[in-house]
Design a protein around this motif. Structure first.
Motif, PDB file in Angstrom:
ATOM      1  N   VAL A  65      10.924  -2.225   0.786  1.00  0.00           N
ATOM      2  CA  VAL A  65      10.006  -3.234   0.314  1.00  0.00           C
ATOM      3  C   VAL A  65       9.988  -3.508  -1.156  1.00  0.00           C
ATOM      4  O   VAL A  65       9.812  -4.618  -1.591  1.00  0.00           O
ATOM      5  CB  VAL A  65       8.615  -3.044   0.540  1.00  0.00           C
ATOM      6  N   SER A  66      10.072  -2.435  -1.836  1.00  0.00           N
ATOM      7  CA  SER A  66      10.284  -2.814  -3.308  1.00  0.00           C
ATOM      8  C   SER A  66      11.957  -3.272  -4.035  1.00  0.00           C
ATOM      9  O   SER A  66      11.454  -4.603  -4.604  1.00  0.00           O
ATOM     10  CB  SER A  66       9.633  -1.890  -4.595  1.00  0.00           C
ATOM     11  N   PRO A  67      12.496  -3.445  -3.518  1.00  0.00           N
ATOM     12  CA  PRO A  67      13.649  -3.712  -4.078  1.00  0.00           C
ATOM     13  C   PRO A  67      13.631  -4.815  -3.030  1.00  0.00           C
ATOM     14  O   PRO A  67      14.322  -6.402  -3.998  1.00  0.00           O
ATOM     15  CB  PRO A  67      15.119  -2.268  -3.358  1.00  0.00           C
ATOM     16  N   LEU A  68      13.513  -4.874  -2.353  1.00  0.00           N
ATOM     17  CA  LEU A  68      13.529  -6.579  -1.637  1.00  0.00           C
ATOM     18  C   LEU A  68      12.657  -7.442  -2.346  1.00  0.00           C
ATOM     19  O   LEU A  68      12.915  -9.073  -2.647  1.00  0.00           O
ATOM     20  CB  LEU A  68      13.671  -6.296   0.147  1.00  0.00           C
ATOM     21  N   ALA A  69      11.654  -6.648  -2.268  1.00  0.00           N
ATOM     22  CA  ALA A  69      10.672  -7.868  -3.236  1.00  0.00           C
ATOM     23  C   ALA A  69      10.967  -8.442  -4.696  1.00  0.00           C
ATOM     24  O   ALA A  69      10.752  -9.887  -5.209  1.00  0.00           O
ATOM     25  CB  ALA A  69       9.265  -6.973  -3.136  1.00  0.00           C
ATOM     26  N   ALA A  70      11.341  -7.572  -5.495  1.00  0.00           N
ATOM     27  CA  ALA A  70      12.193  -8.203  -6.386  1.00  0.00           C
ATOM     28  C   ALA A  70      13.205  -8.662  -6.132  1.00  0.00           C
ATOM     29  O   ALA A  70      13.766  -9.489  -7.376  1.00  0.00           O
ATOM     30  CB  ALA A  70      12.683  -6.473  -7.031  1.00  0.00           C
ATOM     31  N   GLY A 103       0.636  -1.329  -0.359  1.00  0.00           N
ATOM     32  CA  GLY A 103       0.110   0.025  -0.079  1.00  0.00           C
ATOM     33  C   GLY A 103       1.083   1.746  -0.103  1.00  0.00           C
ATOM     34  O   GLY A 103       0.029   1.829  -0.122  1.00  0.00           O
ATOM     35  N   GLY A 104       1.556   1.080   0.096  1.00  0.00           N
ATOM     36  CA  GLY A 104       3.168   2.204   0.246  1.00  0.00           C
ATOM     37  C   GLY A 104       4.261   1.431  -0.108  1.00  0.00           C
ATOM     38  O   GLY A 104       4.513   1.172  -0.825  1.00  0.00           O
ATOM     39  N   PHE A 105       4.882   2.422   0.756  1.00  0.00           N
ATOM     40  CA  PHE A 105       6.475   2.379   0.483  1.00  0.00           C
ATOM     41  C   PHE A 105       7.058   1.353   1.486  1.00  0.00           C
ATOM     42  O   PHE A 105       8.307   0.643   1.561  1.00  0.00           O
ATOM     43  CB  PHE A 105       7.773   3.735   0.411  1.00  0.00           C
ATOM     44  N   GLY A 106       6.340   1.586   2.939  1.00  0.00           N
ATOM     45  CA  GLY A 106       6.015   0.370   3.682  1.00  0.00           C
ATOM     46  C   GLY A 106       8.265   0.290   4.359  1.00  0.00           C
ATOM     47  O   GLY A 106       7.740   2.393   4.839  1.00  0.00           O
ATOM     48  N   LEU A 107       8.491  -0.622   4.815  1.00  0.00           N
ATOM     49  CA  LEU A 107       9.657  -0.519   5.620  1.00  0.00           C
ATOM     50  C   LEU A 107      10.578   0.279   4.894  1.00  0.00           C
ATOM     51  O   LEU A 107      12.165  -0.273   4.380  1.00  0.00           O
ATOM     52  CB  LEU A 107      10.361  -1.610   6.009  1.00  0.00           C
ATOM     53  N   PHE A 122      15.099 -11.491  -9.138  1.00  0.00           N
ATOM     54  CA  PHE A 122      16.130 -10.660  -9.607  1.00  0.00           C
ATOM     55  C   PHE A 122      17.660 -10.129  -8.996  1.00  0.00           C
ATOM     56  O   PHE A 122      16.943  -9.466  -8.356  1.00  0.00           O
ATOM     57  CB  PHE A 122      15.572  -8.755 -10.128  1.00  0.00           C
ATOM     58  N   HIS A 123      18.525 -10.841  -8.809  1.00  0.00           N
ATOM     59  CA  HIS A 123      19.745 -10.273  -8.721  1.00  0.00           C
ATOM     60  C   HIS A 123      20.955  -9.693  -8.362  1.00  0.00           C
ATOM     61  O   HIS A 123      21.982  -9.973  -7.753  1.00  0.00           O
ATOM     62  CB  HIS A 123      20.260 -11.444  -7.953  1.00  0.00           C
TER      63      HIS A 123
END
Length: 70
Positions: A18-23, A10-14, A28-29
């Motif tokens: 969140v997005s780079p860690l999810a990727a 829902g947002g930038f999270g932690l 995607f390493h």
């Protein structure tokens, strides 16, 4: 019917991680590309927008971006 998803989506999270860690967790390493996409690009776009709206077109004034001291 409510949309459902993980709370962090829902947002930038932690703190924006969140997005780079999810990727990264999705497979995607290439860390260099992740750093460029999530660090370099946002700063570059912010700098470019400052140049366009403050320096070139003078739509905004630099003092608009300074928080008053309390």
């Amino acid at each position: 019917m409510a949309c459902r998803g993980p709370p962090a989506s829902g947002g930038f999270g932690l703190i924006g991680a969140v997005s780079p860690l999810a990727a990264y967790n999705a497979g995607f390493h290439n860390v260099l590309v992740l750093v460029i996409v999530w660090v370099v690009v946002p700063f570059a776009v912010g700098y470019l927008m400052k140049k366009v709206f403050v320096d070139w077109t003078k739509i905004c004034k630099p003092e608009y971006f300074i928080s008053p001291a309390h």
